[in-house]
Scaffold this motif. Sequence first.
Motif, PDB file in Angstrom:
ATOM      1  N   LYS A  60       0.809  -1.245   0.000  1.00 52.84           N
ATOM      2  CA  LYS A  60       0.000   0.000   0.000  1.00 52.84           C
ATOM      3  C   LYS A  60       0.834   1.283   0.000  1.00 52.84           C
ATOM      4  N   ALA A  61       1.777   1.418   0.905  1.00 49.68           N
ATOM      5  CA  ALA A  61       2.725   2.539   0.867  1.00 49.68           C
ATOM      6  C   ALA A  61       4.025   2.000   1.440  1.00 49.68           C
ATOM      7  N   ASP A  62       5.127   2.103   0.688  1.00 50.70           N
ATOM      8  CA  ASP A  62       6.387   1.523   1.198  1.00 50.70           C
ATOM      9  C   ASP A  62       7.028   2.454   2.237  1.00 50.70           C
ATOM     10  N   ARG A  68       8.495   9.890   3.949  1.00 48.14           N
ATOM     11  CA  ARG A  68       8.295  11.155   3.234  1.00 48.14           C
ATOM     12  C   ARG A  68       7.055  11.884   3.763  1.00 48.14           C
ATOM     13  N   ARG A  69       5.971  11.119   3.929  1.00 50.15           N
ATOM     14  CA  ARG A  69       4.723  11.745   4.363  1.00 50.15           C
ATOM     15  C   ARG A  69       4.769  12.183   5.822  1.00 50.15           C
ATOM     16  N   LEU A  70       5.381  11.375   6.677  1.00 45.32           N
ATOM     17  CA  LEU A  70       5.437  11.755   8.101  1.00 45.32           C
ATOM     18  C   LEU A  70       6.391  12.919   8.340  1.00 45.32           C
ATOM     19  N   LYS A  71       7.549  12.866   7.711  1.00 42.26           N
ATOM     20  CA  LYS A  71       8.537  13.925   7.977  1.00 42.26           C
ATOM     21  C   LYS A  71       8.134  15.263   7.360  1.00 42.26           C
ATOM     22  N   ALA A  72       7.109  15.257   6.498  1.00 40.45           N
ATOM     23  CA  ALA A  72       6.582  16.511   5.952  1.00 40.45           C
ATOM     24  C   ALA A  72       5.724  17.233   6.988  1.00 40.45           C
ATOM     25  N   GLU A  73       5.346  16.516   8.054  1.00 36.16           N
ATOM     26  CA  GLU A  73       4.497  17.114   9.091  1.00 36.16           C
ATOM     27  C   GLU A  73       5.355  17.553  10.277  1.00 36.16           C
ATOM     28  N   PRO A  74       5.194  18.800  10.709  1.00 35.05           N
ATOM     29  CA  PRO A  74       5.997  19.312  11.828  1.00 35.05           C
ATOM     30  C   PRO A  74       5.941  18.417  13.067  1.00 35.05           C
ATOM     31  N   ALA A  75       4.785  17.826  13.354  1.00 34.79           N
ATOM     32  CA  ALA A  75       4.625  16.998  14.554  1.00 34.79           C
ATOM     33  C   ALA A  75       5.546  15.778  14.561  1.00 34.79           C
ATOM     34  N   ASP A  92      22.702   1.573   0.583  1.00 33.19           N
ATOM     35  CA  ASP A  92      21.332   1.591   1.078  1.00 33.19           C
ATOM     36  C   ASP A  92      21.187   2.441   2.339  1.00 33.19           C
ATOM     37  N   ARG A  93      22.200   2.397   3.155  1.00 30.77           N
ATOM     38  CA  ARG A  93      22.143   3.184   4.383  1.00 30.77           C
ATOM     39  C   ARG A  93      21.986   4.675   4.044  1.00 30.77           C
ATOM     40  N   ASP A  94      22.798   5.155   3.097  1.00 31.56           N
ATOM     41  CA  ASP A  94      22.704   6.557   2.689  1.00 31.56           C
ATOM     42  C   ASP A  94      21.351   6.854   2.059  1.00 31.56           C
ATOM     43  N   ARG A  95      20.864   5.910   1.267  1.00 30.65           N
ATOM     44  CA  ARG A  95      19.580   6.100   0.606  1.00 30.65           C
ATOM     45  C   ARG A  95      18.464   6.243   1.648  1.00 30.65           C
ATOM     46  N   LEU A  96      18.526   5.428   2.686  1.00 29.97           N
ATOM     47  CA  LEU A  96      17.519   5.485   3.753  1.00 29.97           C
ATOM     48  C   LEU A  96      17.627   6.790   4.537  1.00 29.97           C
ATOM     49  N   LEU A  97      18.855   7.172   4.875  1.00 32.97           N
ATOM     50  CA  LEU A  97      19.039   8.399   5.663  1.00 32.97           C
ATOM     51  C   LEU A  97      18.661   9.625   4.835  1.00 32.97           C
ATOM     52  N   ASN A  98      19.012   9.610   3.547  1.00 29.04           N
ATOM     53  CA  ASN A  98      18.636  10.725   2.670  1.00 29.04           C
ATOM     54  C   ASN A  98      17.126  10.836   2.516  1.00 29.04           C
ATOM     55  N   ALA A  99      16.434   9.700   2.590  1.00 26.91           N
ATOM     56  CA  ALA A  99      14.970   9.707   2.459  1.00 26.91           C
ATOM     57  C   ALA A  99      14.303  10.291   3.701  1.00 26.91           C
ATOM     58  N   GLY A 100      15.046  10.394   4.805  1.00 25.64           N
ATOM     59  CA  GLY A 100      14.467  10.991   6.010  1.00 25.64           C
ATOM     60  C   GLY A 100      14.447  10.076   7.222  1.00 25.64           C
ATOM     61  N   PHE A 101      14.846   8.807   7.033  1.00 21.90           N
ATOM     62  CA  PHE A 101      14.934   7.919   8.201  1.00 21.90           C
ATOM     63  C   PHE A 101      16.040   8.414   9.123  1.00 21.90           C
ATOM     64  N   ASP A 102      15.828   8.266  10.434  1.00 29.49           N
ATOM     65  CA  ASP A 102      16.826   8.705  11.413  1.00 29.49           C
ATOM     66  C   ASP A 102      17.858   7.632  11.698  1.00 29.49           C
ATOM     67  N   GLY A 103      17.521   6.395  11.390  1.00 25.84           N
ATOM     68  CA  GLY A 103      18.442   5.300  11.647  1.00 25.84           C
ATOM     69  C   GLY A 103      18.040   4.076  10.865  1.00 25.84           C
TER      70      GLY A 103
END
Length: 135
Positions: A60-62, A68-75, A92-103
């Motif tokens: 449904k949503a990867d 992307r959707r959560l980090k667009a929200e200030p909360a 992959d680690r860089d790809r994940l961190l660049n996408a907005g994951f914290d870890g």
Amino acid sequence: MNLSARILVIEDNPTNLELMMYLLSAYGYEPLTAMDGLEGLEIAQRQRPDLIVCDVQLPKADGFEVVRRLKAEPAFRTMPLIAVTALAMVGDRDRLLNAGFDGYIAMPIHADDFVKTVDGYILIELLSGKLQHSR
Ligand code: MN
């Protein structure tokens, strides 16, 4: 360490989901669960967990869309969002961190590493006063 926080696990693989829930409960956390990306987004918005552990390949949503959707929200900007994935290729680690994951936690899950990683992020939130459900 018992930091009593609410952790949302978004994972479509029942075995992995069960393992992570078991570990989180055993270490005093309150796990919330979702088995696809849209359900994960809905529960995140409704329940405001203190941290989210999110599989990358989800129906449904990867994981990339979830972050992307959560980090667009200030909360959600300061709420740790940790990717869990079996992908092991270099970059992959860089790809994940660049996408907005914290870890990043690599599968297969190792109990000690998993809990220590979660503890670390929750402790940082606790120390910076950002834990949403501290009791
Ligand atoms: Mn998956």
